[in-house]
Enzyme design. Structure first.
Site, PDB file in Angstrom:
ATOM      1  N   TYR A 232       1.077  -1.274  -0.128  1.00 46.44           N
ATOM      2  CA  TYR A 232      -0.329  -0.214  -0.060  1.00 46.44           C
ATOM      3  C   TYR A 232       0.896   0.919   0.361  1.00 46.44           C
ATOM      4  CZ  TYR A 232      -4.132   3.303   1.484  1.00 46.44           C
ATOM      5  OH  TYR A 232      -4.271   4.343   1.496  1.00 46.44           O
ATOM      6  N   LYS A 236       1.048   4.343  -2.995  1.00 47.01           N
ATOM      7  CA  LYS A 236       0.955   5.591  -3.328  1.00 47.01           C
ATOM      8  C   LYS A 236       2.031   6.477  -2.694  1.00 47.01           C
ATOM      9  CE  LYS A 236      -3.609   5.257  -1.589  1.00 47.01           C
ATOM     10  NZ  LYS A 236      -4.433   5.818  -2.164  1.00 47.01           N
TER      11      LYS A 236
END
Length: 364
Positions: A232, A236
Site C-alpha cells: 500500500y 501511494k
C-alpha cells in the site's frame, strides 16, 4: 463482535478535540486579520491614546497577522497559479471508486447541485442510485474497461472536466505473507489504475472549453511507509510522484487543467478498519465529510491545491529532514509500525455492520 467496535476514545466526549480543531478556531479568530484589527479599533473606541502600550502591541500583532495572510496568498498564487472558471451546470465529474464512502459522498453532493457525475466502480452503488449520478460498472485495473467507460461517458454526458482518482484497496499483511496475486492487485488498483484513467480521460478534459481539474488522493504512508503496509505504501508513494510529474507536464502542455493532491492520514472508513490512532489530539482520525468539503471547495473555486489532513499530513515530508535517530524515535512515538496489529479490514467491517447496524461502514 466487540473486536470490531471503534476504540473507546473515539466515542468519548473529548474525541472531537484535536490540534486541527484548535487551529481551525484560531484561524477564524485570533489569527484572522479582521479580528486582529477589530481589537485595535476596540481600544480606540475606548479613547486609548495611540502611544499606549496595549494599542501598540495590538497594532504590531495585527500587522504580523496581516503580513502572514498576505504571504500565504502570494505563496498560493505563485505555487498554483490563477483558478479556472467553473460552471457546475456544464461540469462532468468522473469519480473512481465512487460507489461508496468518500467517493459516493462527493458524487451525491455534485449530483444534487446540478453537475453531471459519472461513478466508476466494480461493485454496485451503495445507495442503489443517486440524483444526477450515472453509474458505470468498470474495473479500473482493466485498461480496456477504462477506455470503454471514457468513451461511454463522453457519449452520454459530454467531455469530462473533473477526474477524481479515489479507488484504493488495503491488504494489511507483512510482505512475506502477501501472495503474488495480492501484490499485483494492490499495485494495479492503487497505482496502475491512475495511469489508465489519466490516459483515458485527459484527452477529453483537454477538449473541454472549461479546462478541468484532476484530483489525486494519496496517503501520508507514501512518505513514511509502515509495517504490514509495504504494498500500500509503495503504491501511494508512486501516486504522489505521478501527480507531481503530471502537474509539471500539464503546466506546459495543458495550462487550463488544474491538479489537486490530497494527502490523508487515517480516514474513518473500513479501508483501515480496526486500526487505532495513537493520539486523537495530534493524529485525529479524519472524517470523510471533512475531506469532501476541502475537495469540493477546491473544485468549485477552480483552484489547483495541495490538501493535507489532518495537520501533520501537511508537514509529513519534513520527516525526512530529521536525523535518522530522531526519525526512529518519531516512528516509535507515533506507533506507525504497530498500528496495523488491530487491523481487521473491510470484510470484517461489513460483517460487523450486519451484526451491529450502528457500526460505521463507509468505504473509500
Amino acid at each position: 463482535m466487540d473486536a470490531y467496535q471503534r476504540p473507546p476514545t473515539r466515542d468519548s466526549w473529548f474525541a472531537p478535540f484535536s490540534i486541527d480543531l484548535v487551529l481551525k478556531v484560531l484561524y477564524v479568530t485570533f489569527l484572522h486579520p479582521f479580528v486582529a484589527w477589530i481589537v485595535v479599533l476596540c481600544f480606540r473606541a475606548e479613547h486609548m491614546a495611540w502611544e499606549a502600550i496595549p494599542i501598540r502591541v495590538s497594532i504590531a500583532y495585527a500587522c504580523i497577522v496581516t503580513v502572514g495572510w498576505t504571504l500565504a496568498a502570494v505563496n498560493r498564487r505563485i505555487a498554483f497559479g490563477l483558478p479556472r472558471e467553473v460552471d457546475l451546470s456544464d461540469e462532468v465529474i468522473v469519480i473512481t471508486g465512487g460507489a461508496s464512502g468518500l467517493g459516493l459522498l462527493i458524487a451525491e453532493v455534485y449530483g444534487m447541485r446540478g453537475a453531471s457525475v459519472a461513478v466508476l466502480d466494480v461493485k454496485e452503488m451503495e445507495n442503489g442510485e443517486a440524483r444526477g449520478v450515472t453509474f458505470y460498472k468498470c474495473d479500473v485495473t482493466d485498461k480496456a474497461q477504462v477506455i470503454k467507460a471514457a468513451a461511454d461517458i463522453e457519449r452520454d454526458l459530454g467531455p469530462p472536466t473533473v477526474l477524481i482518482n479515489n479507488a484504493a484497496i488495503v491488504n494489511g499483511k507483512r510482505l512475506l505473507d502477501l501472495d503474488y496475486d495480492e501484490i499485483d492487485r494492490t499495485l494495479s488498483t492503487n497505482l496502475a489504475a491512475h495511469f489508465y484513467t489519466l490516459k483515458a480521460f485527459i484527452p477529453g478534459i483537454a477538449r473541454s472549453e472549461l479546462g478541468g481539474t484532476i484530483v489525486t488522493i494519496t496517503s501520508v504512508l507514501g512518505e513514511l511507509g509502515a509495517a504490514q503496509l509495504s504494498d500500500y505504501a509503495a503504491s501511494k508513494a508512486g501516486v504522489s510522484a505521478l501527480h507531481r510529474s503530471l502537474t509539471a507536464e500539464l503546466k506546459a502542455s495543458h495550462p487550463g487543467i488544474r491538479t489537486v493532491l490530497v494527502t490523508l492520514g487515517q480516514l474513518s472508513t473500513p479501508l483501515f478498519y480496526g486500526v487505532q490512532t495513537p493520539s486523537s489530539f495530534f493524529a485525529p482520525v479524519v472524517e470523510p465529510v471533512d475531506v469532501a468539503k476541502d475537495i469540493i471547495s477546491a473544485i468549485d473555486n477552480g483552484r489547483a491545491e495541495s490538501i493535507g489532513m489532518p495537520l501533520y499530513a501537511r508537514w509529513v515530508a519534513w520527516y525526512h529532514v530529521l536525523p535518522a535517530s530522531m526519525q526512529k524515535l518519531a516512528r516509535w512515538a507515533s506507533g506507525v509500525d504497530t498500528a496495523m496489529a488491530t487491523f481487521v479490514g473491510r470484510k470484517a467491517a461489513a460483517a460487523a455492520s450486519k451484526e451491529k447496524p450502528g457500526v460505521l461502514i463507509e468505504t473509500s
